[in-house]
Design a protein around this motif. Structure first.
Motif, short mmCIF file in Angstrom:
data_model
loop_
_atom_site.label_atom_id
_atom_site.label_comp_id
_atom_site.label_asym_id
_atom_site.label_seq_id
_atom_site.Cartn_x
_atom_site.Cartn_y
_atom_site.Cartn_z
N MET A 1 -30.71 23.38 40.07
CA MET A 1 -29.41 23.04 39.49
C MET A 1 -28.40 24.17 39.66
O MET A 1 -27.21 23.93 39.90
N SER A 2 -28.85 25.41 39.55
CA SER A 2 -27.96 26.55 39.74
C SER A 2 -27.45 26.60 41.18
O SER A 2 -26.25 26.82 41.42
N LEU A 3 -28.34 26.39 42.13
CA LEU A 3 -27.94 26.36 43.53
C LEU A 3 -26.97 25.21 43.81
O LEU A 3 -25.97 25.38 44.50
N PHE A 4 -27.25 24.07 43.23
CA PHE A 4 -26.38 22.91 43.39
C PHE A 4 -25.00 23.20 42.81
O PHE A 4 -23.97 22.89 43.42
N GLY A 5 -24.96 23.83 41.64
CA GLY A 5 -23.69 24.20 41.03
C GLY A 5 -22.89 25.16 41.89
O GLY A 5 -21.68 25.01 42.05
N LEU A 6 -23.57 26.15 42.45
CA LEU A 6 -22.89 27.11 43.34
C LEU A 6 -22.34 26.43 44.59
O LEU A 6 -21.23 26.72 45.03
N ILE A 7 -23.13 25.53 45.16
CA ILE A 7 -22.68 24.81 46.34
C ILE A 7 -21.46 23.96 46.01
O ILE A 7 -20.48 23.92 46.77
N ARG A 8 -21.47 23.30 44.87
CA ARG A 8 -20.33 22.47 44.46
C ARG A 8 -19.08 23.31 44.26
O ARG A 8 -17.99 22.90 44.64
N ILE A 9 -19.23 24.49 43.69
CA ILE A 9 -18.08 25.37 43.50
C ILE A 9 -17.51 25.78 44.85
O ILE A 9 -16.29 25.75 45.05
N ASP A 10 -18.38 26.15 45.78
CA ASP A 10 -17.92 26.52 47.13
C ASP A 10 -17.20 25.36 47.82
O ASP A 10 -16.17 25.56 48.46
N LEU A 11 -17.76 24.16 47.69
CA LEU A 11 -17.14 22.99 48.32
C LEU A 11 -15.76 22.71 47.72
O LEU A 11 -14.81 22.40 48.44
N LYS A 12 -15.65 22.81 46.40
CA LYS A 12 -14.36 22.59 45.75
C LYS A 12 -13.36 23.65 46.17
O LYS A 12 -12.18 23.36 46.41
N LYS A 13 -13.81 24.89 46.28
CA LYS A 13 -12.93 25.99 46.70
C LYS A 13 -12.43 25.74 48.12
O LYS A 13 -11.25 25.88 48.39
N GLU A 14 -13.34 25.37 49.01
CA GLU A 14 -12.96 25.08 50.40
C GLU A 14 -11.97 23.93 50.46
O GLU A 14 -10.99 23.98 51.20
N LYS A 15 -12.24 22.88 49.71
CA LYS A 15 -11.36 21.70 49.70
C LYS A 15 -9.97 22.09 49.22
O LYS A 15 -8.96 21.68 49.80
N THR A 16 -9.90 22.90 48.18
CA THR A 16 -8.61 23.35 47.65
C THR A 16 -7.87 24.19 48.68
O THR A 16 -6.66 24.03 48.87
N GLU A 17 -8.59 25.07 49.35
CA GLU A 17 -7.97 25.92 50.38
C GLU A 17 -7.45 25.09 51.56
O GLU A 17 -6.36 25.34 52.06
N VAL A 18 -8.21 24.09 51.99
CA VAL A 18 -7.79 23.22 53.08
C VAL A 18 -6.55 22.42 52.68
O VAL A 18 -5.59 22.30 53.44
N GLU A 19 -6.57 21.89 51.44
CA GLU A 19 -5.41 21.14 50.96
C GLU A 19 -4.16 22.02 50.90
O GLU A 19 -3.07 21.59 51.25
#
Length: 130
Positions: A105-123
């Motif tokens: 769950m910790s790894l999944f949470g970190l991956i989700r944070i990275d994905l959200k950060k990337e998505k925000t940066e791309v937007e």
């Protein structure tokens, strides 16, 4: 006398069984599908009249806490034990499953944070180029 499962099989079971434990615990404590019951439990965990009531409702809002109960359900369902037969093997399996599931769950949470950060940066980049 009952023969024990080989250790390699037990380790495989440990890492595989932790996946559904983590999935159920994460879904109940984080995902939108359980938002209303979780919000109710969060309110009751803060406003409950007794300590027991507050702690009971808190269990449904914390993935670590809830994963213990999900683990118990999976142990009852699968009869998985680790290293030893009997109650000691179930106890070791229970805490081991909770530990591995929480790593997942910790790894999944970190991956989700990275994905959200990337998505925000791309937007932001797309907005800047327009």
């Amino acid at each position: 006398m009952h023969l024990m499962t080989p250790y390699t099989d037990q380790i495989c079971w440990l890492f595989l069984l932790a996946i559904p434990v983590a999935c159920v615990a994460w879904t109940v404590t984080h995902e939108e599908v359980f938002l209303e019951p979780r919000t109710f439990c969060e309110k009751r965990s803060l406003s409950g009249k007794t300590l027991l009531e507050r702690k009971f409702f808190y269990l449904f809002t914390c993935e670590y806490c809830f994963s213990h109960y999900v683990t118990i359900a999976f142990l009852l369902l699968t009869h998985f034990h680790l290293l030893l037969d009997g109650w000691r093997g179930y106890l070791i399996a229970g805490f081991s499953l909770v530990w591995v599931a929480n790593i997942y769950m910790s790894l999944f949470g970190l991956i989700r944070i990275d994905l959200k950060k990337e998505k925000t940066e791309v937007e932001k980049m797309e907005k800047d180029t327009e």
